[in-house]
Enzyme design. Sequence first.
Site, PDB file in Angstrom:
ATOM      1  N   GLY A 108       7.008   7.265   6.511  1.00 53.19           N
ATOM      2  CA  GLY A 108       6.091   7.988   5.633  1.00 53.19           C
ATOM      3  C   GLY A 108       6.703   9.197   4.950  1.00 53.19           C
ATOM      4  N   GLY A 150       0.815  -1.223   0.000  1.00 57.81           N
ATOM      5  CA  GLY A 150       0.000   0.000   0.000  1.00 57.81           C
ATOM      6  C   GLY A 150       0.840   1.259   0.000  1.00 57.81           C
ATOM      7  N   ASP A 197       4.262  -4.364  -7.260  1.00 55.88           N
ATOM      8  CA  ASP A 197       3.635  -3.153  -6.708  1.00 55.88           C
ATOM      9  C   ASP A 197       4.161  -1.907  -7.400  1.00 55.88           C
ATOM     10  OD1 ASP A 197       5.887  -4.318  -5.148  1.00 55.88           O
ATOM     11  OD2 ASP A 197       5.925  -2.353  -4.221  1.00 55.88           O
ATOM     12  N   ASN A 198       5.221  -2.040  -8.176  1.00 57.84           N
ATOM     13  CA  ASN A 198       5.747  -0.900  -8.918  1.00 57.84           C
ATOM     14  C   ASN A 198       5.411  -0.996 -10.402  1.00 57.84           C
ATOM     15  OD1 ASN A 198       6.841   0.227  -6.611  1.00 57.84           O
ATOM     16  ND2 ASN A 198       8.852  -0.687  -6.902  1.00 57.84           N
ATOM     17  N   GLY A 250       2.578   3.720   1.529  1.00 57.50           N
ATOM     18  CA  GLY A 250       3.121   3.946   2.866  1.00 57.50           C
ATOM     19  C   GLY A 250       3.558   5.378   3.092  1.00 57.50           C
TER      20      GLY A 250
HETATM   21  P1  AMP Z   1       9.145   0.960  -3.136  1.00 56.29           P
HETATM   22  O1  AMP Z   1       9.752  -0.353  -3.524  1.00 56.29           O
HETATM   23  O2  AMP Z   1      10.144   2.030  -2.773  1.00 56.29           O
HETATM   24  O3  AMP Z   1       8.201   1.458  -4.173  1.00 56.29           O
HETATM   25  O4  AMP Z   1       8.333   0.752  -1.761  1.00 56.29           O
HETATM   26  C1  AMP Z   1       7.760  -0.463  -1.353  1.00 56.29           C
HETATM   27  C2  AMP Z   1       6.739  -0.232  -0.269  1.00 56.29           C
HETATM   28  O5  AMP Z   1       7.322   0.386   0.873  1.00 56.29           O
HETATM   29  C3  AMP Z   1       5.572   0.663  -0.661  1.00 56.29           C
HETATM   30  O6  AMP Z   1       4.421   0.144  -0.068  1.00 56.29           O
HETATM   31  C4  AMP Z   1       5.956   2.000  -0.069  1.00 56.29           C
HETATM   32  O7  AMP Z   1       4.845   2.811   0.193  1.00 56.29           O
HETATM   33  C5  AMP Z   1       6.647   1.570   1.213  1.00 56.29           C
HETATM   34  N1  AMP Z   1       7.622   2.574   1.680  1.00 56.29           N
HETATM   35  C6  AMP Z   1       8.827   2.855   1.150  1.00 56.29           C
HETATM   36  N2  AMP Z   1       9.437   3.829   1.851  1.00 56.29           N
HETATM   37  C7  AMP Z   1       8.609   4.182   2.856  1.00 56.29           C
HETATM   38  C8  AMP Z   1       8.660   5.126   3.921  1.00 56.29           C
HETATM   39  N3  AMP Z   1       9.708   5.916   4.111  1.00 56.29           N
HETATM   40  N4  AMP Z   1       7.592   5.208   4.738  1.00 56.29           N
HETATM   41  C9  AMP Z   1       6.516   4.420   4.575  1.00 56.29           C
HETATM   42  N5  AMP Z   1       6.416   3.510   3.607  1.00 56.29           N
HETATM   43  C10 AMP Z   1       7.435   3.379   2.747  1.00 56.29           C
HETATM   44 MG    MG Z   2       6.644   1.410  -4.831  1.00 56.90          MG
END
Ligand code: AMP
Ligand code: MG
Length: 502
Positions: free
Chosen positions: A124, A88, A258-259, A90
Amino acid sequence: MARLPGDPRRDHATRMVPGAAYSEVAPTPVAAPSLVGWSYRLAEELGVARPDREALEVLAGNRVLPGMRPYAARYGGHQFGTWAGQLGDGRALTLGEAVTPGRGRFEYQLKGAGPTPYSRRADGRAVLRSSLREFLCSEAMHFLGVPTTRALSLVTTGEPVVRDILYDGHPAPEPGAVVCRVAPSFLRFGHFEIASAHREHALLRDLALLLIEDHSPELDRGDPDVFGKLLDEIARRTAVLMAHWMRVGFVHGVMNTDNMSALGLTIDYGPYGWLEPFDPDWTPNTTDAQGRRYRFGHQPAVAQWNLARLCEAMFPLIGDEARLHESLSVYRDAFEEAHTAMLAQKLGLAAFDEGLVDPLFGLLHASRADMTLFFRALCEWRPGEPLLDHVAPSFYAPVDAEVAEVWHAWERMYAACIARDGLPEAGRRAAMKRVNPKYVLRNYLAQMAIEAATDGDTSVLERLYRVLERPYDDQPGEEDLAAKRPAWAEDKPGCSALSCSS
Ligand code: AMP
Ligand code: MG
C-alpha cells in the site's frame, strides 16, 4: 461515489468486494511527513494555500478532516492482454470530492497512503522515486496541453519502503512518499469491467449514469441510446489522448485497462518515457521488453483494444453488438482526425500529407533523431537553408551518405509543401513552436531530481517544475534541460528504461 453501493466492511483486510464500487477505508498514518513538492499552479487553480504543518498531516494521510470520507475504489482490468479480475486502489485513497467555484468538482486522492482491501499481497506504499516521477510528469503533461490527472503535493513519509528495483533478488529500503493527485474523476475502464465480469448489472448501470451525470451532462438520460453515446464519448476522449501522446513522444508503458481513464486522461504514471532516439518499437518498461505490447507506435492500437474490452463490458447495457462496433469506429475516425491534424501542425502545414509524413518517420528512425529536439529544430528552419545541417545535432549517430541523400529528397518535398500553402513564414514557425515542445521530462532529468531529493535537495525538482511549466518557450539559461540524453544515461537504471517497481 457515495451515490453508489459501497462495501459494508471498514477494515483494511485484503478481500473480494462483490457488488460494491468502493470500500471506505482510512489512510494509515506515517512517521514524519515532509513537503518535498508543491504544485503552486494547481494550488492556485483550486484556491488552496501552501500547506502549514496541520495541512501537511492531511496530505500525508495522518489526518482526515471533517467532511472527508476516504475510500478505495474497486475496479478490475486486463493486464498485458489477460483478464486479471479484481484489482482496485491498492495504495490510493480518495479523501473526497470538493467543488472549486468556476472550475467544477475535483476528486482528491492520496497515492501511497497505506493498505486497502485491494492491496492484495502488496504494502500500500509508494517510493519517493516513483512518486516524484508522477508528481512532476503529470504536471508537465498538463502544461504540454495533454489531458491528464494532476498532482498537488509530494510528501515524504520518513518511513522506508522496501523495493527490488531491478527484480533481481536484491530488495533494499528506499524513502517512502505520498502524492496527492487531483482529477475530475479517477474512474477507469476497469470499474466497468469488474461490474460486468461479475454480472453486477445494476452497479454497471449506476457507474455509467454517474459518469453521464457528472462528466457528460449534455447526454439525455431518457435517450434509449444514451449508453452507446457515452461509449462514443469515451472513445473520442481516448482518441484525442492517443493523438497527444503521439504528438509529444510520450510512452505510457503500462496501458492495462485498469490504467485507462474513463475521462481520457493520462493516469497512473509508472515506467513511462519519452522518445529520445526515434523508434516506434521503443518502450521504457523493462517488464515489457520482450513482448513490447505497450511500445510507442502501438499505443493507438492498444487503446482500441482496451476500448473493445470496455465495449464488451458495456454490452449488458446496450445489448447490440453492432452498436459497440460503431463506438470502435468512432474511436478510429476520431484518432485519425486528431492525429493527422496534429502532425500537420507539427510540420507547420495547412493539411496532413501522408506522402511527406511516412518517409519522415523512416528518416527519423534511420537517423536516431531525438523526437523532441528534431521537431524543435524544424521550427527554426527556413526553406532555402540546408535542412540536414540544421537538424543533424538532434541525431544520436551520424548519418551515412545514403541516408543524407534521402534527407535531401525529403527537404525538397517539404519545401514544396510549404510553398504550396504559402503561409506567412514567421507566423508559420511560431505556430509550430506552440505544438512542438522544447522541454519534456526526459527520464534522466527525472532521475537527477530523484537523486537530489533523496539527499534532501529539492532544487532540481523545483527548477524542473519551473521550466516544464512553459515547455513551448525558449528559456535562456535553461538550455541544458533541453539537451539530448547524455551517453552516461543510456544504460543507467531509471535514466532511459526502468522497471515497474514503484
Ligand atoms: P499499476 O499497474 O502500477 O497501476 O498497479 C496495478 C495494481 O496493483 C493496482 O490495483 C494497484 O493499486 C496495485 N498496486 C501496485 N502497487 C501496489 C502497492 N505497493 N501496494 C498495494 N497495491 C499496489
Ligand atoms: Mg494502476
